[in-house]
Design an enzyme around this catalytic site. Structure first.
Site, PDB file in Angstrom:
ATOM      1  N   GLY A 107       0.836  -1.203   0.000  1.00 51.25           N
ATOM      2  CA  GLY A 107       0.000   0.000   0.000  1.00 51.25           C
ATOM      3  C   GLY A 107       0.869   1.252   0.000  1.00 51.25           C
ATOM      4  N   ASN A 113      -2.863  -8.522  11.677  1.00 54.26           N
ATOM      5  CA  ASN A 113      -1.797  -7.541  11.474  1.00 54.26           C
ATOM      6  C   ASN A 113      -2.321  -6.125  11.578  1.00 54.26           C
ATOM      7  OD1 ASN A 113      -1.338  -5.744   8.862  1.00 54.26           O
ATOM      8  ND2 ASN A 113      -2.573  -7.519   8.232  1.00 54.26           N
ATOM      9  N   ALA A 114      -1.433  -5.264  12.060  1.00 47.95           N
ATOM     10  CA  ALA A 114      -1.721  -3.824  12.079  1.00 47.95           C
ATOM     11  C   ALA A 114      -0.414  -3.118  11.724  1.00 47.95           C
ATOM     12  CB  ALA A 114      -2.223  -3.401  13.452  1.00 47.95           C
ATOM     13  N   ASN A 155      -0.835  -0.608  -5.323  1.00 47.65           N
ATOM     14  CA  ASN A 155      -1.933  -0.459  -4.366  1.00 47.65           C
ATOM     15  C   ASN A 155      -1.788   0.914  -3.702  1.00 47.65           C
ATOM     16  OD1 ASN A 155      -2.931  -0.659  -1.432  1.00 47.65           O
ATOM     17  ND2 ASN A 155      -3.843  -2.489  -2.304  1.00 47.65           N
ATOM     18  N   CYS A 192      -9.680   2.438   4.575  1.00 47.62           N
ATOM     19  CA  CYS A 192      -8.883   3.377   5.365  1.00 47.62           C
ATOM     20  C   CYS A 192      -9.759   4.563   5.744  1.00 47.62           C
ATOM     21  CB  CYS A 192      -7.655   3.823   4.588  1.00 47.62           C
ATOM     22  SG  CYS A 192      -7.964   4.090   2.867  1.00 47.62           S
ATOM     23  N   ASN A 201     -10.378  -7.518   1.586  1.00 44.88           N
ATOM     24  CA  ASN A 201      -9.319  -7.080   2.486  1.00 44.88           C
ATOM     25  C   ASN A 201      -9.481  -7.846   3.811  1.00 44.88           C
ATOM     26  OD1 ASN A 201      -7.219  -5.483   3.630  1.00 44.88           O
ATOM     27  ND2 ASN A 201      -7.793  -3.837   2.215  1.00 44.88           N
ATOM     28  N   GLY A 253      -5.627 -15.021   6.198  1.00 37.70           N
ATOM     29  CA  GLY A 253      -5.242 -16.434   6.227  1.00 37.70           C
ATOM     30  C   GLY A 253      -6.441 -17.361   6.085  1.00 37.70           C
ATOM     31  N   GLY A 287      -8.212 -14.093   0.002  1.00 36.63           N
ATOM     32  CA  GLY A 287      -8.553 -14.414   1.386  1.00 36.63           C
ATOM     33  C   GLY A 287      -8.315 -15.887   1.656  1.00 36.63           C
ATOM     34  N   GLY A 288      -7.165 -16.194   2.275  1.00 42.21           N
ATOM     35  CA  GLY A 288      -6.905 -17.570   2.698  1.00 42.21           C
ATOM     36  C   GLY A 288      -6.525 -18.526   1.597  1.00 42.21           C
TER      37      GLY A 288
HETATM   38  C1  FMN Z   1       0.978  -8.078   6.774  1.00 41.79           C
HETATM   39  C2  FMN Z   1      -0.131  -7.672   5.842  1.00 41.79           C
HETATM   40  C3  FMN Z   1      -0.085  -6.414   5.243  1.00 41.79           C
HETATM   41  C4  FMN Z   1      -1.100  -6.010   4.383  1.00 41.79           C
HETATM   42  N1  FMN Z   1      -1.028  -4.789   3.767  1.00 41.79           N
HETATM   43  C5  FMN Z   1      -2.003  -4.411   2.879  1.00 41.79           C
HETATM   44  C6  FMN Z   1      -1.921  -3.158   2.192  1.00 41.79           C
HETATM   45  O1  FMN Z   1      -0.948  -2.387   2.350  1.00 41.79           O
HETATM   46  N2  FMN Z   1      -2.934  -2.824   1.344  1.00 41.79           N
HETATM   47  C7  FMN Z   1      -4.011  -3.658   1.129  1.00 41.79           C
HETATM   48  O2  FMN Z   1      -4.908  -3.315   0.346  1.00 41.79           O
HETATM   49  N3  FMN Z   1      -4.095  -4.873   1.752  1.00 41.79           N
HETATM   50  C8  FMN Z   1      -3.129  -5.247   2.611  1.00 41.79           C
HETATM   51  N4  FMN Z   1      -3.217  -6.479   3.238  1.00 41.79           N
HETATM   52  C9  FMN Z   1      -4.362  -7.356   2.956  1.00 41.79           C
HETATM   53  C10 FMN Z   1      -4.002  -8.451   1.934  1.00 41.79           C
HETATM   54  O3  FMN Z   1      -3.604  -7.893   0.708  1.00 41.79           O
HETATM   55  C11 FMN Z   1      -5.198  -9.422   1.719  1.00 41.79           C
HETATM   56  O4  FMN Z   1      -6.308  -8.675   1.250  1.00 41.79           O
HETATM   57  C12 FMN Z   1      -5.613 -10.136   2.994  1.00 41.79           C
HETATM   58  O5  FMN Z   1      -4.475 -10.467   3.770  1.00 41.79           O
HETATM   59  C13 FMN Z   1      -6.416 -11.407   2.730  1.00 41.79           C
HETATM   60  O6  FMN Z   1      -5.696 -12.339   1.958  1.00 41.79           O
HETATM   61  P1  FMN Z   1      -4.837 -13.562   2.612  1.00 41.79           P
HETATM   62  O7  FMN Z   1      -5.738 -14.283   3.559  1.00 41.79           O
HETATM   63  O8  FMN Z   1      -4.398 -14.400   1.442  1.00 41.79           O
HETATM   64  O9  FMN Z   1      -3.680 -12.917   3.305  1.00 41.79           O
HETATM   65  C14 FMN Z   1      -2.200  -6.890   4.113  1.00 41.79           C
HETATM   66  C15 FMN Z   1      -2.226  -8.155   4.738  1.00 41.79           C
HETATM   67  C16 FMN Z   1      -1.221  -8.562   5.584  1.00 41.79           C
HETATM   68  C17 FMN Z   1      -1.289  -9.917   6.215  1.00 41.79           C
END
Ligand code: FMN
Length: 307
Positions: A50, A73-74, A103, A134, A196, A221, A247-248
């Site tokens: 991002g 995560n944050a 992004n 956001c 997201n 996840g 997502g996952g």
């Molecule tokens: C550590 C981390 C950082 C992320 N940073 C962003 C980001 O900067 N912008 C965004 O749109 N989504 C961000 N995401 C969300 C992921 O792109 C994704 O939408 C979300 O993790 C679900 O997919 P997953 O289960 O395969 O991880 C982030 C996710 C994680 C785990």
């Protein structure tokens, strides 16, 4: 076997991917970090971290904690800022076969437009993914992505500022996702990414305090896959633009589920942390399934589960 997909069929610049497997924003850096580990040129597309107008340091630590079948995560949009991205990252991307999608995230509609304008003719940038999860500073901190009107306004501002394909990434933290998807599509989005992270938290029972420095975080996840799949399925029945499922997803069969729910492409995120090859494993799994089932074109199973 034809795995190619077009994520922006209505856009004159188009967004043609050799295959439907992308990396998810924030989980694959700028792509450059993975060059020694993974053959990144085999991916369908890379979505970078991002990006904001100014560089951001991110949230206080701790920023990540593991949960049952997931991660909270944050990070807080730690990134180099758009100027450094254009000066240092895009020239590298310009020499790649794999398209890179930037992004973007912001706290006002004007800032979203500025970011899109700055990226418009940058070599190495093939598209923009707009993160609307956001806070809108002009609306008391309510997230853009939770309200159809605000989500549509961001989309329109970005579309006006660029001729690049625009993908809008939706938040799952709402019961209005179908309505929001329709509003964003109506405002001209070329494609949607769903989903997201889901808002959550964890508490350390010994310190009696929230684990994350930011108190709450985003859940990702395997734990969120059924929610993401349901949202893709619901939205696919409503909008006419391509959907990217996220997502996952950790294996080919996960991706096939999303494609059958109506997704044109998929993104792999958290799975990459445990296995840097996860996205290429997902691609190999898709190919294996199609071969087994004698399917020649990925398009033949897109939306197959729809009623
Ligand atoms: C550590 C981390 C950082 C992320 N940073 C962003 C980001 O900067 N912008 C965004 O749109 N989504 C961000 N995401 C969300 C992921 O792109 C994704 O939408 C979300 O993790 C679900 O997919 P997953 O289960 O395969 O991880 C982030 C996710 C994680 C785990």
């Amino acid at each position: 076997m034809d795995l190619s997909v077009n994520l922006a069929p209505k856009n004159s610049r188009g967004l043609l991917l050799a295959n439907p497997v992308m990396t998810a924003s924030g989980t694959f850096g700028y792509g450059t970090e993975y060059g020694d580990l993974v053959d990144i040129q085999k991916l369908g597309a890379i979505v970078c971290k991002g990006t904001t107008l100014e560089p951001r340091p991110g949230n206080p630590q701790p920023r990540v904690t593991e949960t049952a079948s997931g991660v909270l995560n944050a990070i807080g949009f730690q990134n180099v800022g758009v100027a450094a991205l254009i000066a240092e990252k895009a020239p590298v991307w310009a020499g790649w076969r794999v398209p890179v999608i930037v992004n973007i995230t912001a706290n006002t509609i004007e800032q979203f437009g500025q970011l899109a304008a700055l990226l418009n003719n940058v070599k190495g940038v093939s598209g923009i993914e707009v993160n609307i999860s956001c806070p809108n500073l002009k609306s008391g901190g309510m997230e853009f992505g939770l309200e159809p009107e605000a989500a549509a306004q961001v989309t329109a501002a970005v579309k006006k500022a660029t001729s690049l394909p625009v993908i809008v990434k939706l938040s799952p933290n709402t019961h209005r996702v179908v309505e929001i998807a329709a509003a964003v599509a109506g405002a001209g989005a070329d494609a949607l990414t769903l989903i997201n992270t889901l808002k959550g938290m964890a508490i350390d029972i010994y310190s009696r305090q929230p684990v994350l420095g930011n108190l709450t975080g985003g859940l990702s996840g395997p734990a969120i896959k059924p929610v993401a799949l349901r949202m893709v399925y619901e939205v696919a029945g409503t909008v006419q633009i391509p959907i990217i499922g996220c997502g996952g997803i950790a294996a080919g069969n996960d991706a096939i589920e999303f494609i059958m729910a109506g997704a044109t492409a998929v993104q792999v995120g958290t799975a990459t942390f445990a296995n840097p090859h996860a996205s290429l494993d997902v691609l190999a799994g898709i190919e294996q399934f199609l071969r087994q089932q004698n399917i020649n074109r990925i398009a033949d199973i897109t939306g197959a589960a729809k009623h």
